[in-house]
Design a protein around this motif. Structure first.
Motif, PDB file in Angstrom:
ATOM      1  N   ASN A 331      58.687   3.108  63.477  1.00 12.05           N
ATOM      2  CA  ASN A 331      57.844   4.306  63.459  1.00 12.05           C
ATOM      3  C   ASN A 331      58.570   5.527  63.998  1.00 12.05           C
ATOM      4  OD1 ASN A 331      55.494   3.406  62.236  1.00 12.05           O
ATOM      5  ND2 ASN A 331      54.652   2.586  64.140  1.00 12.05           N
ATOM      6  N   GLY A 332      59.505   5.298  64.916  1.00 12.44           N
ATOM      7  CA  GLY A 332      60.281   6.420  65.434  1.00 12.44           C
ATOM      8  C   GLY A 332      61.067   7.115  64.340  1.00 12.44           C
ATOM      9  N   SER A 335      58.550   8.762  61.673  1.00 17.60           N
ATOM     10  CA  SER A 335      57.887   9.986  62.123  1.00 17.60           C
ATOM     11  C   SER A 335      58.709  11.243  61.861  1.00 17.60           C
ATOM     12  CB  SER A 335      57.572   9.890  63.621  1.00 17.60           C
ATOM     13  OG  SER A 335      58.772   9.817  64.376  1.00 17.60           O
ATOM     14  N   ILE A 336      60.023  11.108  61.705  1.00 19.69           N
ATOM     15  CA  ILE A 336      60.869  12.290  61.458  1.00 19.69           C
ATOM     16  C   ILE A 336      61.336  12.342  59.998  1.00 19.69           C
ATOM     17  CG2 ILE A 336      61.649  12.419  63.853  1.00 19.69           C
ATOM     18  CD1 ILE A 336      64.241  11.025  63.000  1.00 19.69           C
ATOM     19  N   ALA A 374      54.072   3.735  55.075  1.00 15.77           N
ATOM     20  CA  ALA A 374      54.614   5.087  55.225  1.00 15.77           C
ATOM     21  C   ALA A 374      55.223   5.572  53.923  1.00 15.77           C
ATOM     22  CB  ALA A 374      55.652   5.105  56.343  1.00 15.77           C
TER      23      ALA A 374
END
Length: 440
Positions: A331-332, A335-336, A374
């Motif tokens: 997720n890190g 997220s970008i 995602a």
């Protein structure tokens, strides 16, 4: 430049890379502490995650041990040894030897990863006997470097799982057909590029003449001892049965009859199928039960590393999955990301996760629930998202010694002997995978 990098990484690895078992233990401790710090689970909970998962890979460990044992036994049969010797006689110079082994291993791993791991190492060892003054470490490293093609090939676990009904991600993104993964244009580019570039890469890593390490003569003696036929002193009924060609051929025919039945009824090639092919082919080619059993005994000597390390990686995978740390890492990066950068960042996150979960199927379990939703939200093609996970696993195997164990067992080398060469290939691998994911 490549030769300089190779020498640098080899020197670093020789000094600092511990034995694979110690490496697995260190990763266990890192994952244990990381789970406490980053996921706020208590030490008792992390111990529970570890202990619950410690034996989860027993079936897979047995599969891997059988790949090594049945592959070695098959290769020690007279007819296969003749074929390997003929192929090993093709190169006349050390450069040709290195290029041949890398190319053959890359192609073999595209066909099937279990087959490729064993055949590549066996061919490398045979070439070392035939071509004098060839660096034995680089030959074995080249056979393992060819493993970088496996997760783009016909036995790639993630795209095959993604196309299988009932897989965990079917409800999220539906089934992903193989023409969007293995047979997609971007993956065909990656496969062709790796087959062409990896042999050139290993050629450029060849050490100077004064630094060449040739094969240890004792390894040649071991092969001769292993190949020695069993002396039969008395032709009793029991001895005749043990050496019966009829029994070997009938049992082998039974095995292949089932394989034909299996494929006719829609069966697919997987690790069990490869093991079955090598198992029954070995029985037939050795020509007697007792000869095959002796070959199995000789091959089993190299399975110790597999047996003792797989439980540690099962525990590591359990801690990463059950604690949620795998999701935090993934997720890190997500997220970008945007629609253009997502495949590359997913690939990098997969590479990081691979240090702790060096398994294609394990990646799908740990990363699939985060990567695939995602990708759907951002509008990224599901096939490219799935292959981004696969590429990260294949790429980072060059820095993770887990899958090198079968090759090292066959070669009689230590992980420090080859990993410097393998780490160097991370650079060219990153470029090729990156182009495939972002530009095609």
């Amino acid at each position: 430049m490549i030769k300089t990098l190779s020498r640098f990484f080899t020197a670093i690895v020789q000094k600092y890379l511990p034995d694979p078992l110690v490496f697995a233990m260190i990763l266990t401790l890192i994952m244990f502490v990381s789970g406490i710090v980053f996921t706020h689970h208590t030490p008792i909970e992390m111990i529970g995650f570890w202990g619950k998962s410690f034996w989860n890979l027993l079936g897979f460990a047995m599969q891997m041990a059988l790949i090594l044992v049945t592959g070695s036994a098959l290769a020690s049969s007279p007819s296969v040894k003749r074929i390997l010797k003929k192929i090993a006689s093709l190169p006349k110079t050390p450069t040709q030897a290195i290029v041949l082994v890398t190319f053959a291993a890359a192609v073999a791993n595209i066909i099937n990863w279990g087959f490729g791991l064993i055949v590549g190492a066996l061919l490398a060892k045979e070439v070392a006997k035939k071509v004098p003054h060839t660096d034995y470490r680089l030959l074995i490293a080249s056979s393992y470097i060819g493993f970088m093609t496996w997760h783009e090939g016909l036995s790639a676990s993630i795209p095959l799982l993604a196309a299988t009904k009932g897989n965990p991600m079917e409800k999220v993104c539906g089934l992903i057909p193989l023409n969007q993964t293995i047979f997609a244009p971007f993956n065909i580019f990656v496969v062709v590029a790796l087959i062409l570039v990896l042999p050139l890469m290993t050629k450029m890593m060849m050490p100077k003449d004064e630094d060449v390490v040739e094969i240890d003569p004792t390894l040649l003696n071991e092969d001769e001892v292993a190949a020695t036929s069993i002396a039969v002193e008395e032709k009793t009924f029991a001895v005749r049965i043990e050496n019966s060609k009829i029994i070997a051929w009938l049992v082998g025919a039974l095995g292949f009859a089932y394989l034909i039945y299996y494929f006719v009824h829609g069966g697919t090639m997987d690790v069990n199928t490869v093991n079955m092919i090598m198992f029954f082919a070995g029985i037939i080619l050795h020509g007697s039960p007792v000869s095959y059993m002796q070959a199995i005994v000789n091959g089993a000597k190299g399975t110790a590393g597999i047996m003792v390390q797989f439980p540690f990686y099962a525990g590591i995978q359990g801690m990463m999955d059950l604690s949620g740390l795998g999701g935090i890492i993934t997720n890190g990066f997500v997220s970008i990301s945007n629609v253009h950068t997502f495949p590359l960042l997913a690939y990098i996150s997969s590479g990081i996760v691979n240090f702790f979960v060096p398994s294609g199927g394990g990646h799908w379990v740990v990363q699939g629930p985060f990567i695939m939703p995602a990708a759907k939200e951002l509008g990224v093609a599901p096939g490219k998202a799935a292959m981004a996970i696969a590429y990260g696993e294949a790429w980072m195997n060059m820095a993770q010694p887990f899958w090198a164990l079968p090759a090292l067992s066959i070669a009689g080398l230590k992980v420090r002997d080859i990993m410097g060469f393998c780490v160097t290939t991370l650079i060219v691998g990153f470029i090729i995978f990156g182009i495939g994911l972002t530009l095609i």
